[in-house]
Scaffold this active site. Structure first.
Site, PDB file in Angstrom:
ATOM      1  N   ASP A  41       0.503  -0.681   0.005  1.00 18.07           N
ATOM      2  CA  ASP A  41       0.139  -0.028  -0.265  1.00 18.07           C
ATOM      3  C   ASP A  41       0.730   1.383   0.282  1.00 18.07           C
ATOM      4  O   ASP A  41       1.984   0.953   0.899  1.00 18.07           O
ATOM      5  CB  ASP A  41      -1.361   0.203   1.316  1.00 18.07           C
ATOM      6  CG  ASP A  41      -2.024   0.675   1.416  1.00 18.07           C
ATOM      7  OD1 ASP A  41      -1.854   2.476   1.125  1.00 18.07           O
ATOM      8  OD2 ASP A  41      -3.083   0.685   1.668  1.00 18.07           O
ATOM      9  N   ILE A  42       0.595   2.184  -0.826  1.00 15.55           N
ATOM     10  CA  ILE A  42       1.685   3.669  -1.212  1.00 15.55           C
ATOM     11  C   ILE A  42       0.797   4.370   0.266  1.00 15.55           C
ATOM     12  O   ILE A  42       1.710   5.072   0.542  1.00 15.55           O
ATOM     13  CB  ILE A  42       1.252   3.881  -2.338  1.00 15.55           C
ATOM     14  CG1 ILE A  42       2.233   5.078  -2.794  1.00 15.55           C
ATOM     15  CG2 ILE A  42      -0.014   4.740  -2.800  1.00 15.55           C
ATOM     16  CD1 ILE A  42       4.009   4.080  -3.058  1.00 15.55           C
ATOM     17  N   HIS A  66      -6.775  -5.909   2.685  1.00  9.80           N
ATOM     18  CA  HIS A  66      -5.343  -5.387   2.925  1.00  9.80           C
ATOM     19  C   HIS A  66      -4.717  -6.317   4.244  1.00  9.80           C
ATOM     20  O   HIS A  66      -5.600  -6.918   5.298  1.00  9.80           O
ATOM     21  CB  HIS A  66      -5.705  -3.566   4.314  1.00  9.80           C
ATOM     22  CG  HIS A  66      -6.693  -2.596   2.950  1.00  9.80           C
ATOM     23  ND1 HIS A  66      -5.872  -1.802   2.996  1.00  9.80           N
ATOM     24  CD2 HIS A  66      -8.023  -2.200   2.380  1.00  9.80           C
ATOM     25  CE1 HIS A  66      -6.181  -0.255   1.991  1.00  9.80           C
ATOM     26  NE2 HIS A  66      -7.841  -0.921   1.736  1.00  9.80           N
ATOM     27  N   HIS A 121     -10.304  -5.961  -2.809  1.00  9.51           N
ATOM     28  CA  HIS A 121      -9.136  -5.879  -2.379  1.00  9.51           C
ATOM     29  C   HIS A 121      -8.360  -6.245  -1.120  1.00  9.51           C
ATOM     30  O   HIS A 121     -10.231  -5.740  -0.251  1.00  9.51           O
ATOM     31  CB  HIS A 121      -8.114  -4.498  -2.315  1.00  9.51           C
ATOM     32  CG  HIS A 121      -8.166  -3.023  -2.457  1.00  9.51           C
ATOM     33  ND1 HIS A 121     -10.046  -3.064  -2.315  1.00  9.51           N
ATOM     34  CD2 HIS A 121      -8.510  -2.823  -1.306  1.00  9.51           C
ATOM     35  CE1 HIS A 121      -9.914  -1.800  -2.424  1.00  9.51           C
ATOM     36  NE2 HIS A 121      -8.572  -1.881  -1.162  1.00  9.51           N
TER      37      HIS A 121
END
Length: 130
Positions: free
Chosen positions: A29-30, A95, A93
């Site tokens: 994750d950016i 996390h 998605h």
């Protein structure tokens, strides 16, 4: 129009890839909550995770488990938390977030600001632990 995640999978947008197979892609994750915060996405562009077939949803969780175990090796933590929110990008998605305590999973927490070198080292550490 392709989602940002589809563009990442296609190599059109750079990322810090952790793992992939024929159906799924894992990358950092950016805007991470903690070091090691990783996203798991299906290569199939589908918005809602529960619109995946039962087989694909199960396979995604098996892939996710492998990545989670690698994260835990690379970043010792009490557990690796899993969150499915899916509102911020219209592409299913998961996390994965290394946790020392439950507050590590609060998406309202400030995001880390990491250098490219730090992201590269984190991705390599997780990939090496697979």
């Amino acid at each position: 129009m392709a989602t940002i995640f589809s563009r990442i999978i296609a190599g059109e947008i750079p990322c810090y890839k952790v793992a992939e197979n024929d159906k799924f892609f894992a990358f950092l994750d950016i805007n991470p909550l903690v070091k090691g915060h990783t996203l798991i996405v299906p290569k199939q562009e589908i918005d809602y995770i529960f619109d995946l077939s039962d087989e694909d949803l199960a396979a995604m969780h098996v892939f996710t488990k492998k990545v989670a175990l690698a994260i835990q090796k690379a970043f010792p933590c009490r557990k690796v938390g899993e969150a499915v929110i899916g509102l911020e990008v219209p592409h299913a998605h998961i996390h994965l977030i290394p946790m020392q305590n439950e507050t590590d999973m609060l998406f309202s927490n400030p995001k880390l600001k990491l250098s490219s070198e730090e992201f590269t080292a984190i991705a390599q550490a997780i990939h090496s632990s697979l």
